[in-house]
Design a protein around this motif. Structure first.
Motif, PDB file in Angstrom:
ATOM      1  N   ASP B  94       0.820  -1.208   0.000  1.00  0.00           N
ATOM      2  CA  ASP B  94       0.000   0.000   0.000  1.00  0.00           C
ATOM      3  C   ASP B  94       0.852   1.256   0.000  1.00  0.00           C
ATOM      4  OD1 ASP B  94      -0.872  -0.016   3.559  1.00  0.00           O
ATOM      5  OD2 ASP B  94       1.039  -0.127   2.498  1.00  0.00           O
ATOM      6  N   ASN B  95       1.906   1.226  -0.815  1.00  0.00           N
ATOM      7  CA  ASN B  95       2.840   2.345  -0.952  1.00  0.00           C
ATOM      8  C   ASN B  95       3.696   2.526   0.288  1.00  0.00           C
ATOM      9  OD1 ASN B  95       3.939   4.192  -2.730  1.00  0.00           O
ATOM     10  ND2 ASN B  95       2.806   5.897  -1.863  1.00  0.00           N
ATOM     11  N   ASP B  96       3.743   1.534   1.080  1.00  0.00           N
ATOM     12  CA  ASP B  96       4.652   1.467   2.206  1.00  0.00           C
ATOM     13  C   ASP B  96       5.669   0.377   1.876  1.00  0.00           C
ATOM     14  OD1 ASP B  96       3.953   1.650   5.790  1.00  0.00           O
ATOM     15  OD2 ASP B  96       5.816   1.843   4.645  1.00  0.00           O
ATOM     16  N   TYR B  97       6.537   0.069   2.774  1.00  0.00           N
ATOM     17  CA  TYR B  97       7.601  -0.888   2.491  1.00  0.00           C
ATOM     18  C   TYR B  97       7.144  -2.330   2.635  1.00  0.00           C
ATOM     19  CZ  TYR B  97       7.355  -0.353   7.459  1.00  0.00           C
ATOM     20  OH  TYR B  97       6.881  -0.257   8.718  1.00  0.00           O
ATOM     21  N   LYS B  98       6.035  -2.541   3.312  1.00  0.00           N
ATOM     22  CA  LYS B  98       5.657  -3.890   3.697  1.00  0.00           C
ATOM     23  C   LYS B  98       4.819  -4.575   2.631  1.00  0.00           C
ATOM     24  CE  LYS B  98       4.482  -4.001   7.940  1.00  0.00           C
ATOM     25  NZ  LYS B  98       3.692  -3.922   9.204  1.00  0.00           N
ATOM     26  N   LEU B  99       5.173  -5.817   2.340  1.00  0.00           N
ATOM     27  CA  LEU B  99       4.351  -6.649   1.480  1.00  0.00           C
ATOM     28  C   LEU B  99       3.509  -7.566   2.350  1.00  0.00           C
ATOM     29  CD1 LEU B  99       6.762  -7.823  -1.385  1.00  0.00           C
ATOM     30  CD2 LEU B  99       4.910  -6.153  -1.546  1.00  0.00           C
TER      31      LEU B  99
END
Lengths: 115, 111
Positions: B94-99
């Motif tokens: 979500d446009n953060d680093y986390k998948l």
């Protein structure tokens, strides 16, 4: 070029012992991730590094788990006083940047078995 | 909570047929999606990605379709080969680093 490497590939340890798992990311990748994969399951996020800093440690299951990264490169995941429920494959990934939208490249993983 | 999941845990397909692997996601803020392939004893390997401003993207023998209206993602593999046997994961970002990963679909190719 070289991909993400992890060592050891397999580790068997006795309950209560400490273990260290190593990850060598792709050269030039600033972001590094640790995930845990239990048998037949998806990947569980553990921790994220941007450079040597870990802005998000929220996925670490307990205070027995810690990780560090030095020189913006190699990372070590340490599990103290291992428990049987720690048995899993620990995967490391790196990406060019930590912001969203960049592919994460995975290493082969370290299979940890706690007896 | 929000999660990424796959509709079917297993898929058996005849060699040469096309495969379709489905994935439902629930985070409407996700704007980047990846399909990974994981063979036994190996780490996940990137197959193809798609951003939310697209609804289709093609690679070599693979096509990813994104339906944001129903929050559905699919991976199509053309002319499935024995080497395609693996576990396939969809992941969202979500446009953060986390998948965030689903549990995976195990694809078995029958000769």
């Amino acid at each position: 070029g070289a991909g993400v490497s992890q060592s050891p590939s397999n580790k068997v340890t006795e309950k209560g012992k400490d273990v260290e798992l190593r990850c060598d990311p792709i050269s030039g990748h600033t972001a590094l991730y640790w995930y845990r994969q239990s048998l037949g399951q998806g990947l569980e996020f553990l921790i994220y590094f941007q450079g040597n800093s870990a802005p998000d440690k929220s996925g670490l299951p307990s205070d027995r788990f810690s990780a560090e990264r030095t020189g913006g490169s190699v990372s070590t995941l340490t599990i103290q006083r291992t428990q049987q429920e720690d048995s899993a494959v620990y995967l490391c990934a790196s990406s060019f940047q930590g912001a969203g939208g960049y592919e994460q490249y995975f290493g082969p993983g370290t299979r940890l078995t706690v007896t | 909570g929000e999660s990424v999941g796959l509709h079917l845990p297993t898929l058996s397909v005849q060699e040469g047929d096309n495969s379709i692997i489905n994935c439902a996601y629930s985070n409407s803020a996700s704007d980047y999606f990846i399909w990974y392939k994981q063979e036994s004893g190996k780490g996940p390997q990137f197959i193809i990605d798609i951003r939310s401003n697209m609804d289709k993207r093609q690679g070599q023998r693979v096509t990813v379709l994104l339906n944001k209206t129903v929050k559905h993602l699919s991976l199509q593999i053309a002319a499935t080969q024995p080497g395609d046997s693996a576990v396939y994961f969809c992941a969202e970002n979500d446009n953060d680093y986390k998948l965030s990963f689903g549990a995976g679909t195990t694809v078995t190719v029958r000769a």
